[in-house]
Design an enzyme around this catalytic site. Structure first.
Site, mmCIF file in Angstrom:
data_model
loop_
_atom_site.group_PDB
_atom_site.id
_atom_site.type_symbol
_atom_site.label_atom_id
_atom_site.label_comp_id
_atom_site.label_asym_id
_atom_site.label_seq_id
_atom_site.Cartn_x
_atom_site.Cartn_y
_atom_site.Cartn_z
ATOM 1 N N TYR A 148 48.532 47.733 37.488
ATOM 2 C CA TYR A 148 47.465 47.367 38.427
ATOM 3 C C TYR A 148 46.894 48.413 39.058
ATOM 4 C CZ TYR A 148 45.625 45.485 43.067
ATOM 5 O OH TYR A 148 44.739 45.338 44.123
ATOM 6 N N LYS A 199 42.741 49.543 39.003
ATOM 7 C CA LYS A 199 41.994 49.717 40.048
ATOM 8 C C LYS A 199 41.402 50.996 40.263
ATOM 9 C CE LYS A 199 40.916 46.950 42.750
ATOM 10 N NZ LYS A 199 39.881 45.852 42.834
ATOM 11 N N THR A 252 42.060 49.316 46.672
ATOM 12 C CA THR A 252 43.317 48.986 47.019
ATOM 13 C C THR A 252 43.872 50.414 47.610
ATOM 14 O OG1 THR A 252 45.635 48.440 46.876
ATOM 15 C CG2 THR A 252 44.371 48.852 44.780
ATOM 16 N N ASP A 253 44.677 50.582 48.651
ATOM 17 C CA ASP A 253 45.532 51.920 48.989
ATOM 18 C C ASP A 253 46.316 52.172 47.893
ATOM 19 O OD1 ASP A 253 47.312 49.949 49.261
ATOM 20 O OD2 ASP A 253 47.854 50.526 51.435
ATOM 21 N N GLU A 254 46.568 51.030 46.807
ATOM 22 C CA GLU A 254 47.573 51.537 46.210
ATOM 23 C C GLU A 254 47.451 52.507 44.863
ATOM 24 O OE1 GLU A 254 49.941 48.084 44.808
ATOM 25 O OE2 GLU A 254 49.420 46.814 46.428
HETATM 26 P P1 NAD Z 1 43.073 37.213 44.391
HETATM 27 O O1 NAD Z 1 43.549 37.424 43.155
HETATM 28 O O2 NAD Z 1 43.409 36.192 45.294
HETATM 29 O O3 NAD Z 1 41.488 36.597 43.865
HETATM 30 C C1 NAD Z 1 40.720 37.197 42.463
HETATM 31 C C2 NAD Z 1 39.593 36.137 42.541
HETATM 32 O O4 NAD Z 1 38.896 37.081 41.397
HETATM 33 C C3 NAD Z 1 39.811 34.926 41.895
HETATM 34 O O5 NAD Z 1 39.088 34.115 42.411
HETATM 35 C C4 NAD Z 1 39.755 34.820 40.452
HETATM 36 O O6 NAD Z 1 39.277 33.519 39.929
HETATM 37 C C5 NAD Z 1 38.445 36.009 40.237
HETATM 38 N N1 NAD Z 1 38.385 36.552 39.028
HETATM 39 C C6 NAD Z 1 39.487 37.070 38.360
HETATM 40 N N2 NAD Z 1 38.872 37.591 37.061
HETATM 41 C C7 NAD Z 1 37.591 37.384 37.133
HETATM 42 C C8 NAD Z 1 36.562 37.708 36.068
HETATM 43 N N3 NAD Z 1 37.031 38.399 34.984
HETATM 44 N N4 NAD Z 1 35.478 37.217 36.330
HETATM 45 C C9 NAD Z 1 35.033 36.726 37.596
HETATM 46 N N5 NAD Z 1 36.097 36.333 38.413
HETATM 47 C C10 NAD Z 1 37.413 36.751 38.444
HETATM 48 O O7 NAD Z 1 42.611 38.541 44.724
HETATM 49 P P2 NAD Z 1 42.260 38.917 46.443
HETATM 50 O O8 NAD Z 1 43.873 39.070 46.798
HETATM 51 O O9 NAD Z 1 41.394 38.149 47.019
HETATM 52 O O10 NAD Z 1 41.821 40.424 46.027
HETATM 53 C C11 NAD Z 1 40.426 40.756 46.002
HETATM 54 C C12 NAD Z 1 40.384 42.356 45.608
HETATM 55 O O11 NAD Z 1 40.611 43.077 47.065
HETATM 56 C C13 NAD Z 1 40.873 42.573 44.632
HETATM 57 O O12 NAD Z 1 39.822 43.489 43.809
HETATM 58 C C14 NAD Z 1 42.018 43.238 44.961
HETATM 59 O O13 NAD Z 1 42.223 44.472 44.137
HETATM 60 C C15 NAD Z 1 41.846 43.832 46.347
HETATM 61 N N6 NAD Z 1 42.761 44.072 47.127
HETATM 62 C C16 NAD Z 1 43.624 43.167 47.500
HETATM 63 C C17 NAD Z 1 44.553 43.206 48.540
HETATM 64 C C18 NAD Z 1 45.597 42.154 48.880
HETATM 65 O O14 NAD Z 1 46.424 42.448 49.776
HETATM 66 N N7 NAD Z 1 45.291 41.112 48.610
HETATM 67 C C19 NAD Z 1 44.619 44.488 48.918
HETATM 68 C C20 NAD Z 1 44.040 45.673 48.450
HETATM 69 C C21 NAD Z 1 42.808 45.536 47.834
HETATM 70 P P1 TYD Z 2 52.936 42.046 47.211
HETATM 71 O O1 TYD Z 2 52.705 41.045 48.332
HETATM 72 O O2 TYD Z 2 53.201 41.608 45.794
HETATM 73 O O3 TYD Z 2 51.995 43.194 47.337
HETATM 74 P P2 TYD Z 2 52.031 44.695 46.814
HETATM 75 O O4 TYD Z 2 53.051 44.654 45.570
HETATM 76 O O5 TYD Z 2 50.674 44.996 46.325
HETATM 77 O O6 TYD Z 2 52.274 45.470 47.942
HETATM 78 O O7 TYD Z 2 54.563 42.498 47.612
HETATM 79 C C1 TYD Z 2 54.661 43.085 49.096
HETATM 80 C C2 TYD Z 2 55.806 43.982 49.069
HETATM 81 O O8 TYD Z 2 56.772 42.926 48.895
HETATM 82 C C3 TYD Z 2 56.187 44.768 47.859
HETATM 83 O O9 TYD Z 2 56.988 45.950 48.396
HETATM 84 C C4 TYD Z 2 57.131 43.931 46.911
HETATM 85 C C5 TYD Z 2 57.603 42.752 47.853
HETATM 86 N N1 TYD Z 2 58.132 41.643 47.213
HETATM 87 C C6 TYD Z 2 59.630 41.171 47.489
HETATM 88 O O10 TYD Z 2 60.548 41.816 47.851
HETATM 89 N N2 TYD Z 2 59.835 39.916 47.089
HETATM 90 C C7 TYD Z 2 58.855 39.082 46.402
HETATM 91 O O11 TYD Z 2 58.929 38.007 46.019
HETATM 92 C C8 TYD Z 2 57.332 39.694 46.278
HETATM 93 C C9 TYD Z 2 56.461 38.829 45.651
HETATM 94 C C10 TYD Z 2 57.154 40.909 46.839
#
Ligand code: NAD
Ligand code: TYD
Length: 351
Positions: free
Chosen positions: A158, A162, A132-134
């Protein structure tokens, strides 16, 4: 065959569906099925001979070893993680366990497998670590966007977990020469995202007539990336990325949260005229340590691998809203007792 972890989650499930739509190469999905997973998401693949599923924890080295021995993958794409910042504030240890220990365990299992391969296969083996960019912390309003040289400055449990996993992935390349690549993307949105994250939460709450909770002043900026574009970038990195490299992936769509929520409300109103969803917006107590702005300069990925996002925020959000409108059964399915407990825990205590 490729091995995907976390394939029952949001991005992993989109990745598998897109992969099998574009290739005949089989996929084995390794997922523990935590609260964030919905196995029904991939129900369409139940009878597909190109798809296999293993319910395995990435922290379980013995089980992973058996999976590698059984499937002999030529590549690993590692999505599995605890992924929600707010949950990491309430319970950081699950994040340390899955994101740090789980990634370390998966890297070890992958290394043992990679070492066992004949030379040519070992050379072409790839491990893509999805991050992630975070990990780069928070930008000010006029700071340049993040790029591959940005300093790691994670601010939440988080992002810190990461960051730890990224460092391990990097070390496996530098120390062992394992062909590892790391991708750091911005906030994803699109079909099949668990409704605890901003965009799906706002869509499902709006439709249910519930409050739309904006943290703080709502001026925090995220660089929204449509999930299908993220998946195409990962496929490109897997195909042609250089081992040892970091690639940043962004959507070229910086938006303040309040604007995102307003856009969702007006899109929903076009589908259900007469409803003024804007009246459901409420301001709630801010997230502790809330990062102000994320933004991605993805020129390396464009220059080296010719990737760019196809969707803009308007087209991507339209597809997303439509998906949630057409898939109310999926939404109902994931809104279990555990989900309701989380909503009460996260929002109940906010003023
Ligand atoms: P998600 O939370 O929707 O899904 C995570 C999946 O991983 C689930 O299916 C869960 O069952 C599985 N999982 C969790 N713990 C596990 C374990 N111990 N063993 C095996 N499986 C396990 O996540 P996502 O949003 O699809 O994100 C996927 C990846 O992308 C993550 O690594 C996250 O850090 C990264 N990412 C997500 C975002 C976003 O906006 N969603 C942005 C940047 C990076
Ligand atoms: P989120 O989807 O949780 O992603 P991230 O924290 O990883 O960026 O949140 C996106 C943005 O929205 C973040 O600035 C937090 C804000 N947010 C709210 O304002 N209300 C909410 O209920 C949630 C879940 C997030």
């Amino acid at each position: 065959m490729i091995l995907v972890t976390g394939g029952c989650g949001f991005i992993g499930s989109n990745f598998i569906l897109d992969w099998l739509a574009a290739h005949d190469e089989p996929v084995v999905n390794v997922d523990l099925l935590t609260y964030a997973a919905n196995p029904k998401t991939l129900a369409s693949l139940a009878a597909d001979a190109r798809y296999a599923f293993e319910r395995v924890d990435v922290c379980d080295g013995v089980a992973l070893k058996a999976v590698f021995a059984k499937y002999q993958p030529r590549a690993v794409v590692h999505f599995a993680a605890e992924s929600h910042v707010d949950r990491s504030i309430h319970g950081p240890m699950d994040f340390v366990k899955t994101n740090v220990m789980g990634t370390a365990t998966l890297l070890e299992a992958s290394r043992a497998h990679w070492k066992s391969l004949p030379d040519a296969e070992a050379k072409s083996f790839r491990f893509v670590h999805v991050s992630t960019d975070e990990v780069f912390g928070s930008l000010g309003a006029t700071d340049p966007k993040f790029n591959e040289l940005s300093q790691y400055q994670p601010n939440s449990p988080y992002s810190a977990s990461k960051a730890g996993s990224d460092h391990l992935a990097r070390a496996y390349f530098h120390t062992y020469g394992m062909p590892v690549m790391v991708t750091n993307c911005s906030n994803n949105y699109g079909p099949r995202q668990f409704p605890e994250k901003l965009i799906p939460l706002m869509i499902v709450n709006a439709l249910a007539g519930k409050a739309l909770p904006i943290y703080g002043d709502g001026q925090q900026i995220r660089d929204w990336l449509y999930v299908g574009d993220h998946c195409s970038a990962i496929r490109r990195v897997l195909e042609a990325g250089r081992p040892g490299e970091l690639y940043l992936i962004g959507g070229d769509a910086e938006k303040p949260n309040i604007e995102v929520v307003h856009t969702i409300c007006s899109l929903l109103a076009t589908h259900a005229p007469g409803n003024d969803y804007l009246t459901q917006i409420t301001t709630v107590t801010d997230r502790p340590g809330h990062d102000r702005r994320y933004a991605i300069d993805f020129s390396k990925l464009r220059r080296e691998l010719g990737w760019r996002p196809i969707e803009n925020f308007t087209t991507g959000l339209e597809k997303t809203v439509r998906w949630y409108l057409e898939n109310s059964a999926w939404v109902a399915d994931v809104q279990s007792g555990d989900y309701l407990r989380w909503i009460a825990q996260n929002y109940g205590a906010r003023a």
